[in-house]
Design an enzyme around this catalytic site. Structure first.
Site, PDB file in Angstrom:
ATOM      1  CG  ASP A 276      -2.222   1.789   1.202  1.00  0.00           C
ATOM      2  OD1 ASP A 276      -2.210   1.668   0.521  1.00  0.00           O
ATOM      3  OD2 ASP A 276      -1.848   1.793   2.021  1.00  0.00           O
TER       4      ASP A 276
ATOM      5  CB  THR B  58       1.083   2.710  -5.545  1.00  0.00           C
ATOM      6  OG1 THR B  58       0.397   2.475  -4.323  1.00  0.00           O
ATOM      7  CG2 THR B  58       2.172   2.496  -6.034  1.00  0.00           C
TER       8      THR B  58
ATOM      9  CG  ASP C 186      -6.369   0.579   0.255  1.00  0.00           C
ATOM     10  OD1 ASP C 186      -6.166   1.415   1.322  1.00  0.00           O
ATOM     11  OD2 ASP C 186      -5.455   0.607  -0.735  1.00  0.00           O
TER      12      ASP C 186
END
Lengths: 527, 535
Positions: free
Chosen positions: A61, A95, A387
């Site tokens: 992550d 990311t 997420d």
């Protein structure tokens, strides 16, 4: 005459090209660091903390990785910050946002090298970002009105998000978990009411969603282990010794007999309190604070299940789930709203006993129990699930959906490319560079999967030249495929946030032409 | 090192520990000071104008600030040099007085110092230079007055104000949406302005920021936003037609300030005390309820029991609200801040049309909006943006824009921006110089040259040929007798600032010239620097 020292001793100053260089290099280093975690075949990183115990985290992550880095480069800090914000706002794409910002800066560096002024680059980037956003808006899919299709969209988004995480093996299972959990929220983005309990042991597949509520607490001694049709009173009150809150009060006595009397009075007070609580007609009592042995015994005598030390979140959730109110005074039993549930029982997960509330009235909250081989796996699974939950809850509010697998980037790149051709002046270089930076994302995804990125991206580009193409990279087979058939989707909100904050960050770093670092504050050596 | 000898040739010690102090005297001292001042201004020079660059500052704790606001850069720069500190002060005082033009003032001071150095080399006495500067600054200020325009605006026609704020914002990173931000700033100022008295209390405008979302989502709220949520999770999240009790006393049993002890020695006392305590809580909540309040805002915390009682009686409450916010809420809602429960009356309650709690993002971030207030004289500008630095920079930019709008309401004279005013002043001062007998003439001419440096820096930052551009503009101004010609920073094709709508406030410009001259005078008058060496 030389300029006298202007700054304090250890302060440094970097100007012009050097400053720009320092920030480019720093930003790109950060982007390269997380680059390899992008996409379904991205790799994980091990993070070891410097604190006591050198605890280890394994994750892919972006936000988690960047959060744990100790960075000295100021430009790198900007990137870390955008990743953090992305995490707070939409939860996923942490990311991608860093990688995109890094690629934008890499392209900008080339342009600066060929003597284009940063301000020109910025205005080019801005035009490109606007255009890219419009291109996305044109191609979004909105299935808000069709419930079954919308659910399918959610499932796809969840699967796409999870496929890059540790849960990818069981993504079908977890996607279902996540979608079910989010649908129960009924449009609220408050993820607090989804509780995630981690229990080591078993395999990831054994994880399940529980419609009720699970409290990680023990039932008091000698109290019933199973209650049907429970009336629950959720409370936040002192059940140890009920202190007198009036300031300055203290007990001063002159004989042992008096001590005993006062103690008796105190006990009497507690007994009264317990009586009042029992008077609510309940058979389950959950308190945030401790319950001492004496009141616990009283409760046990009355056949009431008493649970102590449920923390703030626990009682808040419980109140939400059972529909009761959190009480602190007990004088008017008739007006306190009690919570209800069909069944309370003690269940075992692994070796731990938990209390399970099922058949609750308000279906808003739920619990996901994660099982897994080790704590690292569980931690990572929790992050991944978080997420997915974030993205889904945002999507429920903003139901616009895009395809995934590098498709949005290609759509944007195509639109931006066209804009570049139409724009006169130096800006067109910057706009072109923007489209190159966008393409870098599918390239990275392909690279990480060990595919021939140059070949694939070229094919993809050719595909996208046709109108309304749905082509993207199919990492599993390593070819260009139709994303809508493969069922790979992403939320529009995430992509938009990635695009805008990456551009903003790149812009910010580009505008800098001087870095002044103050002397670091001295820390006393604690060794 | 200065040593004095008595008639027998023995040295006097004048300064204590003379050897350990470094000392600069005379022309050396002046030169050293000038070079330090110039070094500071050189740092800021590249931040001037719409194409100016930003600076990245890393604080001693490692926090990053990215800004091109002169005052902020200098404040965080950790300057050690004494003269450098003077320049920092200079920029700060411009910030306090005017709020905008903090970069320009330092650049101007630096240019004046550079010119002064040349004059000193020619042997002109520093005091004469300083006097010459003083005379010319007066001339420049008078000239500004002459070329200034009054421009009209009213509560309905705010367009001119928006234009001026846009000039300020165009040099910041937020220039992407300068139009909307300028409108927000102007509307905010107009909402709190007292047009009769020509005064604006900027304290009534609260600037609140929250990361996330886009810059375009920045909004003006006619009301107050508080970064707090309801004290009990189950209280209603939305209250219409709220009557607000604003309290500065905690929902807790009273704590008398005089020291006292309550001794419990019998069971009866213990019980009465307990009853008393319950009574307190009950009374407090009842008093709020009795006056008809539907929302309680409290500066302090609540006891658990009180919290539940409030919830129980259906009285939503907010705790731990800061003093400043409390005041703003009181102003906005027309309520009174009440220090004791006994003093609560219906008249003292504030009124608001809508109070709601709004959640942001995926984390547990909630804010309380208090809107449609009885007295809309307090507004909040709520900034959203991609990251923390962006929000901070936007806050600073908005502050500048607010100051500009306020200055215009105070005094609606404007001059033209883009260096036009400086060039015009430079021409006027230059022309006046020749009429001046005495050595000061040189200083006055130097002042005119220094004024040119601002447009020069503008041109340089915009990627134009500085000398060529400035001389062309100057020639144009004289030829056409048009004082609106400035540097065309944005490459729009015209250098008439009136057409480009680039304005600056008259008082801002005047203040810049006056402050810069004052500091330069001060620096020039120093002829001895005594500083302790490293210890």
């Amino acid at each position: 005459m030389a300029v006298e020292k202007l700054f304090k001793d250890e302060a440094t100053e970097e100007k012009g090209e050097r400053a720009r260089m320092a920030s480019f290099v720093g930003a790109m280093a950060i982007a390269d660091l997380v680059k390899t975690t992008l996409g379904p075949k991205g790799m994980d990183k091990i993070l070891q903390s410097t604190g006591r115990g050198h605890s280890v985290t394994v994750t892919n992550d972006g936000a988690t990785i960047l959060k744990s880095l100790h960075i000295d480069n100021p430009a790198a800090k900007v990137l870390i910050d955008i990743s953090k914000v992305q995490d707070d706002e939409v939860g996923d794409g942490t990311t991608s946002v860093v990688v995109l910002a890094g690629e934008l800066l890499r392209e900008a560096e080339k342009l600066v090298g060929s003597k284009i002024h940063p301000m020109t680059i910025i205005s080019g980037f801005r035009m490109a970002a606007d255009c890219a956003r419009k291109a996305l808006l044109d191609r979004v899919n909105d299935n808000k009105d069709d419930a079954s299709k919308f659910r399918l969209d959610l499932m796809r988004i969840a699967k796409t998000t999870l496929s890059s995480k540790i849960l990818s093996q069981d993504k079908e299972h977890f996607a279902k978990l996540a979608v079910d959990a989010v649908m129960r929220l009924k449009g609220s983005t408050n993820l607090e009411s989804i509780q995630i309990i981690k229990k080591a042991g078993g395999s990831l597949k054994d994880s399940f969603l529980d419609e009720g509520f699970i409290l990680d607490k023990k039932i008091g001694l000698g109290q019933p282990k199973r209650i049907e049709n429970a009336n629950i009173l959720v409370a936040n009150t002192a059940m140890d010794t009920d202190k007198v809150k009036i300031y300055g009060a203290r007990v001063r006595v002159d004989s042992m007999a008096k001590v005993a009397q006062i103690e008796g009075a105190e006990k009497e007070k507690m007994r009264e309190k317990v009586q009042k609580i029992i008077g609510h007609g309940i058979n389950c009592f959950v308190n945030r604070q401790l319950i001492y042995n004496f009141p616990e015994e009283l409760f046990a005598d009355a056949g009431i299940l008493a649970i102590e030390h449920a923390d703030f979140e626990g009682i808040e959730r419980l109140a939400l789930v059972t529909g009761g109110e959190i009480a602190s005074t007990f004088d008017n039993p008739e007006s306190v709203k009690l919570g209800h549930c069909k069944l309370i029982e003690e269940i075992m997960i692994g070796e731990d006993k938990l209390i399970h509330f099922s058949g609750v009235e308000m279906g808003q909250a739920c619990t996901i129990v994660l099982r897994g081989a080790s704590f690292h796996v569980l931690d990572e699974a929790e992050r991944s699930l978080h997420d997915a939950l974030c993205v889904l809850s945002q999507t429920v509010n903003d139901s616009r959906v895009l395809l995934g697998g590098g498709w949005p980037e290609m759509v944007m790149a195509k639109a931006v490319d066209e804009l570049a051709r139409k724009t006169p002046g130096k800006k067109s270089h910057a706009i072109e560079a923007f489209s190159r930076a966008l393409i870098a994302i599918p390239t990275t995804i392909a690279d990480n999967a060990g595919l021939d990125s140059a070949e694939l991206v070229a094919q993809l580009r050719a595909e996208h030249h046709k109108e309304d193409s749905n082509a993207g990279i199919d990492v599993i087979t390593g070819t260009v495929g139709d994303m809508s058939e493969l069922g790979i989707s992403e939320a529009f909100k995430v992509k938009q946030a990635v695009l805008l904050s990456a551009t903003e960050a790149a812009e910010m770093i580009l505008r800098v032409d001087e870095i002044i670092t103050c002397a670091p504050r001295r820390r006393e050596d604690r060794m | 090192m200065a040593l004095a000898f008595d008639e027998y040739g023995r040295p006097f010690i004048i300064l204590r520990e003379q050897e350990s102090k470094s000392r600069l005297r005379g022309i050396d001292a002046q030169k050293a000071n000038i070079s330090a001042g110039v070094a500071v201004s050189r740092i800021l020079r590249t931040s001037l104008g719409p194409k100016g660059m930003d600076k990245m500052l890393q604080s001693p704790d490692g926090d990053i600030t990215i800004t091109n606001d002169g005052a902020t850069i200098l404040e965080q720069m950790d300057v050690d040099n004494q003269i450098g500190k003077l320049m920092v002060e200079l920029s700060r005082s411009q910030d306090y007085e005017i709020g905008d033009g903090t970069t320009g003032v330092v650049v101007l001071a630096g240019a004046l110092l550079e010119q002064a150095e040349k004059l000193l080399e020619r042997g002109i006495h520093p005091i004469r230079v300083a006097e010459g500067f003083e005379i010319s600054s007066k001339m420049a200020v008078d000239h500004l007055e002459k070329i200034s325009h009054k421009f009209d605006f009213s509560a309905t026609n705010i367009e001119p104000l928006v234009q001026t704020c846009m000039t300020t914002l165009s040099s910041k990173i937020v220039n992407r949406c300068k139009r909307s931000l300028a409108e927000i700033a102007v509307k905010g100022v107009m909402a709190v302005a007292d047009l009769e008295r020509k005064d604006v209390n900027l304290d009534l405008i609260k600037v609140e920021g929250k990361v996330g979302g886009k810059l375009e989502d920045t909004e003006l709220v006619y009301g107050i936003i508080v970064d707090k949520d309801m004290s009990h999770p189950q209280m209603p999240k939305q209250i219409e037609d709220a009557k607000i009790a604003i309290l500065t006393c905690p929902f807790e049993p009273p704590k008398p300030k005089t020291k006292h002890k309550v001794d419990i020695d019998t069971v009866e006392k213990f019980q009465t005390l307990r009853k008393q305590e319950q009574q307190y809580f009950d009374d407090m909540v009842q008093q709020c309820k009795d006056v008809g309040a539907t929302l309680v805002i409290c500066q302090w915390g609540f006891d658990d029991e009180a919290n539940h009682l409030l919830m129980h009686r259906n009285l939503p409450a907010v705790r731990w609200v800061g003093g400043v916010e409390l005041e703003l809420i009181a102003i906005a809602t027309g309520g009174r801040i009440v220090p004791r429960f006994q003093e609560l009356t219906t008249e003292k309650l504030g009124k608001a049309g809508l109070v709601r709690e709004k959640a942001f993002g995926t984390t547990k971030d909630r804010m309380l909006y208090i809107e449609h207030c009885a007295n809309s004289k307090a507004v909040t500008i709520f900034i959203r943006g991609g990251n923390k630095m962006m929000i901070e920079e936007t806050k600073r930019s908005i502050h500048d824009a607010l100051c500009v709008a306020r200055n215009l309401i105070r005094n609606n004279s404007i001059v033209y921006g883009g260096g036009a005013a400086e060039i015009s002043c430079s021409i006027a001062v230059e022309a006046a110089a020749d009429k001046y007998p005495g050595v000061e003439q040189y200083a006055i001419r130097a002042f005119a040259d220094a004024l040119d440096s601002v447009p020069m820096a503008l041109a340089e930052n915009s990627g134009l040929q500085p000398i060529e551009t400035v001389s062309a503009v100057k020639a144009q101004q004289i030829k056409e007798n048009n004082h609106c010609c400035g540097i065309d920073c944005n490459d729009t094709g015209t250098n008439d600032m009136r057409e480009q709508n680039v304005f600056e406030t008259l008082i801002g410009k005047q203040q810049q010239i006056l402050l810069a001259t004052q500091v330069v005078k001060m620096i020039l008058k120093i002829d001895d620097v005594i500083s302790p060496t490293e210890y």
